[in-house]
Every structure is written in structure tokens, then in C-alpha cells.
Design an enzyme around this catalytic site. Structure first.
Site, short mmCIF file in Angstrom:
data_model
loop_
_atom_site.label_atom_id
_atom_site.label_comp_id
_atom_site.label_asym_id
_atom_site.label_seq_id
_atom_site.Cartn_x
_atom_site.Cartn_y
_atom_site.Cartn_z
N LYS A 177 68.10 14.39 85.32
CA LYS A 177 66.68 14.65 85.54
C LYS A 177 65.59 13.40 85.59
CE LYS A 177 67.82 19.40 83.99
NZ LYS A 177 67.61 20.40 83.19
N GLN A 184 65.65 21.18 77.00
CA GLN A 184 66.63 21.65 77.53
C GLN A 184 67.98 22.82 77.00
OE1 GLN A 184 68.07 20.34 80.02
NE2 GLN A 184 69.99 21.13 79.90
N ASP A 210 60.18 25.89 83.93
CA ASP A 210 61.41 25.70 84.41
C ASP A 210 61.53 27.32 84.27
OD1 ASP A 210 63.85 24.67 83.95
OD2 ASP A 210 63.93 24.84 82.00
N1 GUN Z 1 70.72 24.46 80.06
C1 GUN Z 1 71.42 24.51 81.14
N2 GUN Z 1 70.17 24.90 82.37
C2 GUN Z 1 69.55 24.90 81.73
C3 GUN Z 1 68.17 24.55 82.46
O1 GUN Z 1 68.24 25.29 84.18
N3 GUN Z 1 66.90 24.09 81.84
C4 GUN Z 1 67.33 24.49 80.66
N4 GUN Z 1 66.12 23.64 80.12
N5 GUN Z 1 67.86 24.14 80.23
C5 GUN Z 1 69.45 23.96 80.87
#
Ligand code: GUN
Length: 281
Positions: free
Chosen positions: A52, A96, A119
Site C-alpha cells: 500500500k 490494518q 476503508d
Molecule cells: N485486512 C485484510 N483486508 C483488509 C483491508 O481491505 N483493509 C484493512 N484495513 N485490513 C485488511
């Protein structure tokens, strides 16, 4: 059978974001900013966060990662989020997941300013999605919708089976599909006879983290299969939730793993962050 190429679509989206960022810098002197909170040392989470941050750099965003030990308290995480909420350089906040067991994940997600919730996990945005109002939408399901759009796959009246009912994938996926006038069935861990549902579907969308769960006899001829699973198996390779080798010959369209939905998730995170920066006050 046609492959849905998530990698090339994600590159296309990222190119257009790069131009928009350039415009935003020149016209308003704004550089979109993303803050990521990463707790603990789960290798998969570290790998995702690294991807990311790299993607942010590529499109010209400012990004910062807050690395915290898994012994951190709920209050310290809350205080960090509140500080980022007030930081005018940050347009998007991402915590995350998964979080360590002692942390109340829902309570943490509720602290994020909904206007920076790129998100789409805050209840405010989830509620707006369900009512079909403009909102931040979870990146993975949003990426799947972008794939349908790109490949001109009409959803109206289609029978879609969503396998998996998580807050971050299955539920928002089902809401988006409903908003697009599909007929949606959501199956989950307690569903009896999964095959009876998937085999009736025009489109199967699966995201549960079980390698090879969807087998050849579970999908109908000509089905569209979207594989959201990313599983690392014993030999170190990445596979999805679909038995690709045997299922793909029956499909009209199918996403590969890797190179399918995965790259789209990151592209949509960038897109959501840009959207937030464009309305920065
Ligand atoms: N863990 C697995 N997929 C995601 C996601 O799309 N966003 C976040 N913040 N954590 C995750």
C-alpha cells in the site's frame, strides 16, 4: 473463457489517479495523504502495508505508517487515531486488520473520522452503503464492482452467490450487488449445502480464505467466477478459493489469483484517498 485481468485494470486506474494528483497539486496545492496503522508483526499484514505504501508513492501521495507493538493498549491506539483525525495533511486513515485479540476492533474503527475512513469500515459509511447513498466503500468489493463495469458485465436481475459474509468483504459486496439490482444470496460458514446455492448462480463471488473451496461441480456452465481469496499454500505459492484449473474451463469469465482482485483492492484504496483529498477543506 475470458480472464478478468485485475493487474492491468489496476494499472489503468493508478495512471488516472496519478494525473488527478498532479492536477490537485497544481490547482489547490494539495497532496493526498494516507496514514496506516499497523499493529503487531503478522507477516501478511506487513506485506500488505508495504504494498500500500509503495502504491501511494507511485501515484504521488504522501503516506505514513504507524508501526505499533501488539502489546499496545486500546487507549493508545484510540489516541493515535484521534491525533491523525486532526491532522490536516491526512485524507485517509487505514487500520490494518486483523488486530490483536485484546483489542476491540469495532470500537477502534468507530474512532476513525468517517470522512477519512477510506476503508469504508466505519458504521456511518456502512449504513450509507446499505441505503445506497454516497459513501466510502470497502476497497475489495469496490474493486470487484469496477471489474464488472470494465468488462461490461450486467448485474441487473442476475443471480449472484456471495460466499463469505465478513464485514470487510462479503457484506459490503452483497450491498453493492443489491444496489446494482442483482438477486443476491449470501452464504457463510453455517450454510448447509453450499453447492446448492453456488450451482444456481450466474455469478459466484468467493472470499473466505479456503484454498480450492469452489470446485468444478459447484458452478454452472458459463458462470462468472470472482475469486477474492489469497492463500499461501505449503509450497509457498499463492492460490485463491477457487480450484482454478478445473473450474475455469466452465466459466465465461474468471479472475486469476494472483493478478485478479488483489491489485484492485490497492487501486481502490488510492481512489478512495484521492476522493477524500478532492473534498479536503
Ligand atoms: N485486512 C485484510 N483486508 C483488509 C483491508 O481491505 N483493509 C484493512 N484495513 N485490513 C485488511
Amino acid at each position: 473463457m475470458q480472464l478478468i485481468d485485475g493487474k492491468s485494470l489496476a494499472n489503468k486506474v493508478q495512471s488516472s489517479i496519478t494525473s488527478e494528483v498532479e492536477k490537485l497539486k497544481q490547482e489547490k496545492n494539495i497532496v493526498p495523504g494516507l496514514a496506516v496503522i499497523l499493529i503487531g508483526d503478522d507477516p501478511a499484514s506487513h506485506a500488505y502495508v508495504k504494498m500500500k505504501a509503495k502504491a501511494c508513492e507511485k501515484v504521488g501521495f504522501y503516506s505514513i505508517t504507524h508501526n505499533m507493538p501488539d502489546t499496545i493498549s486500546q487507549d493508545e491506539i484510540v489516541a493515535t487515531i484521534e491525533m491523525i483525525n486532526d491532522n490536516p495533511r491526512i485524507d485517509g486513515i487505514l487500520v490494518q486488520l486483523p488486530l490483536p485479540k485484546h483489542v476491540d476492533t469495532n470500537a477502534i474503527l468507530e474512532v476513525i473520522d468517517p470522512k477519512k475512513d477510506v476503508d469504508g469500515f466505519h458504521a456511518y459509511n456502512v449504513g450509507r452503503l446499505v441505503t445506497n447513498l454516497d459513501s466510502f466503500v470497502a476497497c475489495t468489493p469496490l474493486g470487484v464492482m469496477k471489474m464488472f463495469e470494465e468488462y461490461k458485465i450486467d448485474l441487473k436481475g442476475k443471480n449472484v452467490c456471495v460466499v463469505g459474509a465478513s464485514n470487510i468483504v462479503g457484506k459490503p459486496m452483497a450491498s453493492l450487488l443489491l444496489n446494482a439490482d442483482a438477486t443476491v444470496t449470501v452464504t457463510h460458514i453455517c450454510t448447509k449445502d453450499l453447492k446448492s446455492h453456488t450451482s444456481k448462480a450466474d455469478i459466484v463471488v468467493v472470499g473466505v480464505g479456503v484454498p480450492g473451496l469452489i470446485k468444478e461441480d459447484m458452478v454452472k456452465e458459463g458462470a462468472i467466477v470472482i475469486d477474492i481469496g489469497i492463500n499461501r499454500i505449503e509450497d509457498g505459492s499463492l492460490v485463491g478459493d477457487v480450484d482454478f484449473e478445473n473450474v475455469s474451463p466452465k466459466c465465461s469469465y474468471i479472475t486469476p489469483v494472483p493478478g485478479g482482485v488483489g491489485p484492485m483492492t490497492i487501486a481502490m484504496l488510492l481512489s478512495n484517498t484521492l476522493k477524500s483529498a478532492q473534498v479536503r477543506i
